[in-house]
Design a protein around this motif. Structure first.
Motif, PDB file in Angstrom:
ATOM      1  N   LEU A 150       0.820  -1.218   0.000  1.00 27.92           N
ATOM      2  CA  LEU A 150       0.000   0.000   0.000  1.00 27.92           C
ATOM      3  C   LEU A 150       0.851   1.263   0.000  1.00 27.92           C
ATOM      4  N   GLU A 151       2.043   1.166   0.604  1.00 24.14           N
ATOM      5  CA  GLU A 151       2.887   2.362   0.654  1.00 24.14           C
ATOM      6  C   GLU A 151       3.408   2.763  -0.720  1.00 24.14           C
ATOM      7  N   ASP A 152       3.207   1.906  -1.741  1.00 28.49           N
ATOM      8  CA  ASP A 152       3.598   2.261  -3.113  1.00 28.49           C
ATOM      9  C   ASP A 152       2.574   3.163  -3.796  1.00 28.49           C
ATOM     10  N   ALA A 153       1.423   3.358  -3.185  1.00 25.79           N
ATOM     11  CA  ALA A 153       0.381   4.210  -3.786  1.00 25.79           C
ATOM     12  C   ALA A 153       0.895   5.640  -3.925  1.00 25.79           C
ATOM     13  N   ARG A 154       0.650   6.231  -5.084  1.00 22.12           N
ATOM     14  CA  ARG A 154       1.075   7.601  -5.384  1.00 22.12           C
ATOM     15  C   ARG A 154      -0.106   8.390  -5.919  1.00 22.12           C
ATOM     16  N   PRO A 155      -0.218   9.671  -5.539  1.00 22.63           N
ATOM     17  CA  PRO A 155      -1.363  10.462  -6.006  1.00 22.63           C
ATOM     18  C   PRO A 155      -1.333  10.720  -7.510  1.00 22.63           C
ATOM     19  N   GLY A 156      -2.504  10.494  -8.140  1.00 19.90           N
ATOM     20  CA  GLY A 156      -2.666  10.837  -9.549  1.00 19.90           C
ATOM     21  C   GLY A 156      -3.090  12.291  -9.687  1.00 19.90           C
ATOM     22  N   GLU A 157      -3.510  12.668 -10.903  1.00 21.78           N
ATOM     23  CA  GLU A 157      -3.846  14.062 -11.217  1.00 21.78           C
ATOM     24  C   GLU A 157      -4.932  14.663 -10.332  1.00 21.78           C
ATOM     25  N   GLU A 158      -5.930  13.871  -9.962  1.00 18.09           N
ATOM     26  CA  GLU A 158      -7.071  14.404  -9.216  1.00 18.09           C
ATOM     27  C   GLU A 158      -6.891  14.307  -7.702  1.00 18.09           C
TER      28      GLU A 158
END
Length: 154
Positions: free
Chosen positions: A94-102
């Motif tokens: 889960l720590e690999d999650a990165r914010p996208g454009e929105e």
């Protein structure tokens, strides 16, 4: 786009799940809110396909239909007749999650760290650090905790 339905993903790994803070945008009715990754169904798209696409776009995690553990009952925002399909999805790293454009920010939240509270303007809420979780996200999260949390083996 089918603005008649939406899907959101509760991406979980044991006691952890992902929440996002939406970017402030004039065309987004939930602008700036804390939420689960998700969005509106496109034409000819199933709720499951939608949620997996939205997860890729919003938190850069590539999950498949095999990772879907359960579809929760439909939920509706108080403000409109919009069926929202919540899915419980097995997440990895889960720590690999990165914010996208929105998305302004992504956080991995441990369910045990959520503090149930009440806000004069927003009603029942959860507090997590400096975030307030309210409205539809609060109700979906409460349903998850009360009915599903701890039911999956990892």
């Amino acid at each position: 786009m089918r603005h008649g339905e939406a899907a959101v993903g509760l991406i979980i790994d044991r006691s952890d799940l992902i929440l996002i803070k939406r970017k402030i945008r004039s065309d987004d009715p939930w602008s700036g809110d804390v939420a689960f990754p998700g969005g509106f169904l496109k034409e000819n798209e199933s709720p499951a396909q939608c949620v997996l696409r939205e997860i890729r776009e919003e938190v850069s995690l590539y999950l498949t239909e095999r990772d879907i553990l359960a579809e929760m009952p439909l939920h509706y925002p108080m403000s409109r007749q919009l069926p929202v399909h919540p899915f419980i999805i097995r997440g990895y790293s889960l720590e690999d999650a990165r914010p996208g454009e929105e998305v302004d920010e992504v956080r991995v939240v441990n369910v045990s760290e959520l503090i149930k509270d009440y806000d004069q303007n927003k009603g029942n809420i959860y507090r997590y650090q400096d975030w307030i979780i309210w409205g539809l996200t609060y109700r979906i999260l409460t349903t998850y905790i009360e009915r599903y949390y701890g039911n999956f083996d990892f």
